[in-house]
Motif scaffolding. Structure first.
Motif, PDB file in Angstrom:
ATOM      1  N   UNK A  81      -9.697   6.529   5.104  1.00  0.00           N
ATOM      2  CA  UNK A  81      -9.557   5.640   3.213  1.00  0.00           C
ATOM      3  C   UNK A  81     -10.110   4.401   3.828  1.00  0.00           C
ATOM      4  N   UNK A  82     -11.049   3.541   3.316  1.00  0.00           N
ATOM      5  CA  UNK A  82     -11.609   2.263   3.858  1.00  0.00           C
ATOM      6  C   UNK A  82     -10.891   1.189   2.898  1.00  0.00           C
ATOM      7  N   UNK A  83      -9.948   1.618   1.738  1.00  0.00           N
ATOM      8  CA  UNK A  83      -9.118   0.989   1.344  1.00  0.00           C
ATOM      9  C   UNK A  83      -7.689   0.915   0.949  1.00  0.00           C
ATOM     10  N   UNK A  84      -7.092   0.983   1.712  1.00  0.00           N
ATOM     11  CA  UNK A  84      -5.290   1.368   2.176  1.00  0.00           C
ATOM     12  C   UNK A  84      -4.786   0.758   0.416  1.00  0.00           C
ATOM     13  N   UNK A  85      -4.011   1.215  -0.041  1.00  0.00           N
ATOM     14  CA  UNK A  85      -3.388   0.216  -0.377  1.00  0.00           C
ATOM     15  C   UNK A  85      -3.481  -0.483  -1.971  1.00  0.00           C
ATOM     16  N   UNK A  86      -5.092  -0.094  -2.180  1.00  0.00           N
ATOM     17  CA  UNK A  86      -6.410  -0.196  -3.345  1.00  0.00           C
ATOM     18  C   UNK A  86      -4.844  -0.364  -4.434  1.00  0.00           C
ATOM     19  N   UNK A  87      -4.977  -1.556  -6.025  1.00  0.00           N
ATOM     20  CA  UNK A  87      -4.258  -1.173  -6.606  1.00  0.00           C
ATOM     21  C   UNK A  87      -6.001  -0.994  -7.674  1.00  0.00           C
ATOM     22  N   UNK A  88      -5.833   0.499  -8.042  1.00  0.00           N
ATOM     23  CA  UNK A  88      -6.838   0.258  -9.008  1.00  0.00           C
ATOM     24  C   UNK A  88      -5.859   1.190 -10.585  1.00  0.00           C
TER      25      UNK A  88
END
Lengths: 577, 126
Positions: free
Chosen positions: A144-151
């Motif tokens: 996961x390159x963007x943990x916790x990302x806000x999509x």
């Protein structure tokens, strides 16, 4: 954004102008304004993206307002409704009617939708030797390159519709409509590496999608027949930069060697490439409609043609369609409704040009895997139903329907060697009505299907592969895709028999109480599969009360239950480097 | 082969109450419970079908069904009041509360959370 503002402004000016034009005429003018001004405070706890899926997801106070305006005069009606919740959730609609000459509608709708992140936790497995207790080198991993990302995505829809009477003779009316849908924000994209470095990588990607739809046409009444024509155009284009990912060098998963051997089997490796892209697509369509009276009955028919093109690949799909409905009274208590519809769909068959395997090998051990991919979309369909509706007595109406559907997929699984699916339909419906106090409907429907759609590749694999013939004369190797020849058992979840039951009732003992009670049930199965036992069952009862005990109270209560059970084949993914 | 079961319950209640000509009260309660689960997975015995040494193979599917379990509960409340100060001016107040309980978690992890919104304003009828 500038283009959006221009479109919004143009639509507003046109319709507000039309509204003011007749509002200025005060003959019998009635006006009503409602303005609500306020604000709201939102608060989220724990995971906000599910409970607050259509909110901004912030703990904050925001202003909010609503505006409703309605006016009526001798010349027409003008209506404006607007609601501003926050800068991403807005609804506005304007409707104008000027006598029977002009109708216009302008709508703007904006909403935000939160999206969760697939954590990929199930993508984690490693080879393990139970006898020695040692883990092997073959594994499946994720990153996961963007943990916790806000999509989230912001969807805006702008619709404009006008209808204009061109001539009272034959009531010639022109219609035109334009719809724009803009979707912006961010989303999760997951790339999959080749099997020699089996892992999935998740990253954030920008979303910027634009869809434009335009429709224009004309309707006319020619005495005996009403005719109409519609032209449609749709264009979709992604504006965001394509997401890209790095694909690992091709080599043996354990030793890291044999690079030349592995790289000769893939089209790309050791490179950064775009993935999960959206194609730019264009579709044009033409449709003519006609309806009128023939004999004692009334008919309506339509014929259409459309062409869709993927602008990135220049692949096109052509579709022809036609339908005919006819309703005729057979006697004062009975009428017949017959419907026929047919379509033909034809898609391009692209040639897949692949690099030569082991290109330039001096031992002649090379092979060309180029092929033509025939489309499973290619098909002809036909539907025919006949329904007899008769009034048995003052309280009961019975309808009996028979139908036949046919689908010919003439290029699946092989060109000009397709499959044909036929469906026979039988249905009976009885409606009972006792004045306004009680009504009830009972319906049963049966479908018998022969040769429903199946995967042509089979499901199970016979043991061993010594019956397979190597493709390359100088090699003994068998490729993975060749093992499809070992597979047996057609696989499908489509049924060959369907039974549906429905009961609806409405009870109104007096003006204060209404009770609705009903149930829907469905059972289907496929009895034509050798070793699979596919079946589905669903049951959905519901109960609803409306109670108005006096002028001060209005109560509604209800319960709905949905039960689904499916018996389906389950497969387990195995990997072996 | 395996059976997959879904069970969804929905209960709702709404009320509108006008105790006087100046006051209106309204409210809604909804409760949704949704469960989905794969039943026992009946797989053929691969050791009886394959040839060769299988000592390092593990074909235990005992835990396979639990992966896809879903269990959500969603409770929603909505309450509001309107008070008419004059024939053209009305004060309003309403609020929403939603509480989601995710007992199993799936590919997104546990999604339990709550949402609360309170809104006040003034309405002018002209």
């Amino acid at each position: 954004m500038t283009r959006l503002i221009k479109i919004l402004s143009l639509g507003l000016v046109l319709l507000l102008g039309a509204g003011l034009a007749f509002a200025g005429d005060d003959n019998g003018l009635t006006e009503k304004y409602t303005l609500w001004i306020g604000g709201h405070y939102t608060d989220f706890n724990d995971y906000a993206k599910k409970a607050g899926e259509y909110n901004l997801g912030n703990d904050e106070f925001l202003p909010e307002f609503k505006l409703n305006y309605f006016s009526r005069s001798d010349r027409g009606i003008f209506r404006l409704d607007g609601h501003y919740y926050d800068d991403k959730n807005i609804n506005a609609e304007i409707r104008t009617t000027i006598s029977d000459v002009f109708k216009g509608k302008f709508m703007y709708r904006s909403l935000i939708k939160q999206a969760s992140q697939n954590l990929l936790t199930e993508i984690e497995a490693r080879e393990y030797f139970e006898s020695t207790g040692v883990a092997g080198g073959k594994m499946l991993t994720h990153e996961i390159l963007d943990p916790g990302a806000d999509y989230n995505t912001h969807r805006q829809e702008i619709l404009g519709q006008v209808s204009l009477l061109l001539s009272r003779k034959n009531n010639v009316r022109m219609i035109a409509a334009h719809r724009t849908i803009l979707t912006t924000g961010s989303e999760q994209k997951i790339s999959s590496n080749h099997c020699f470095s089996c892992h999935l990588t998740s990253q954030t990607a920008e979303v910027d999608k634009r869809k434009h739809q335009f429709e224009a046409g004309v309707d006319a009444e020619t005495g005996k027949f009403d005719i109409g024509y519609r032209f449609g155009y749709r264009y979709f284009e992604p504006e965001a930069t394509d997401a890209s990912t790095y694909y690992d060098p091709a080599k043996h998963p354990l030793s890291g060697g044999a690079a030349a051997e592995f790289s000769s089997r893939v089209i790309y490796h050791d490179s950064t490439m775009a993935f999960s892209t959206y194609p730019t697509t264009e579709k044009t369509s033409h449709k003519v409609r006609v309806k009128g009276d023939v004999g004692k009955g009334r008919f309506s028919g339509a014929a259409g043609y459309s062409r869709a093109e993927n602008k990135n690949t220049s692949l096109t799909t052509d579709a022809w369609s036609g339908s005919l409905n006819y309703t005729v009274p057979l006697n004062p208590k009975t009428r017949l409704v017959a419907k026929f519809a047919a379509t033909r769909l034809s898609a391009d068959d692209p040639f897949i040009d692949l690099p030569t395997w082991r290109d330039g090998a001096t031992d002649g051990n090379e092979y060309n895997f180029d092929y033509t991919r025939y489309s499973a979309l290619d098909r002809r369909t036909g539907k025919l139903t006949a329904e007899l509706i008769t009034r048995l007595n003052k309280k009961m109406t019975l309808s009996v329907l028979a139908g036949y559907d046919r689908v010919e997929r003439y290029d699946y699984p092989l060109p000009d060697d397709g499959t044909e699916t036929s469906k026979l339909i039988g249905q009976a419906k009885l409606r009972i009505r006792k004045g306004l106090k009680y009504s009830s409907t009972v319906k049963y429907r049966f479908e018998s299907i022969s040769d429903p759609y199946v995967s042509a590749r089979g499901m199970f694999e016979e043991s061993g592969h010594d019956v397979l013939t190597p493709l390359v004369p100088t090699s003994t190797w068998i490729f993975y895709f060749q093992r499809e020849d070992l597979r047996y058992q057609d696989i499908t979840t489509q049924p060959t028999q369907v039974h549906q039951f429905e009961w609806r009732s409405n009870y109104r003992p007096n003006n204060k109480v209404v009770v609705n009670l009903g149930v829907k049930g469905k059972y289907d199965k496929n009895g034509d599969l050798d070793s699979l036992d596919v079946e589905h069952f669903s049951l959905a009862p519901n109960l609803n009360f409306n109670l108005i005990p006096d002028q001060r109270w209005a109560l509604t209560a209800g319960y709905a239950y949905n039960y689904d059970k499916s018996r389906l084949p389950v497969t387990v993914a195995l990997f072996d480097g | 082969m395996a059976d997959y079961e879904n069970k969804v319950h929905n209960i709702y209640f709404t009320a509108n109450f006008n105790p006087t000509q100046m006051v209106r009260l309204f409210g809604t309660v909804t409760f949704n419970k949704a469960q989905g689960a794969l039943q026992e997975v009946l797989m053929p015995d691969p050791e009886a079908r394959l040839e060769g040494d299988l000592e390092d193979q593990d074909f235990d599917f005992e835990n396979a069904p639990s992966y896809s379990d879903l269990d959500y509960k969603l409770l929603k409340f909505s309450l509001g009041v309107e008070y008419k100060l004059t024939p053209t001016v009305t004060l309003t107040a309403d609020g929403d509360y939603a509480d989601l309980t995710d007992n199993e978690g799936y590919i997104y992890g546990i999604e339990s959370g709550s949402y609360f919104m309170i809104r006040t304003g003034v309405k002018l009828d002209l």
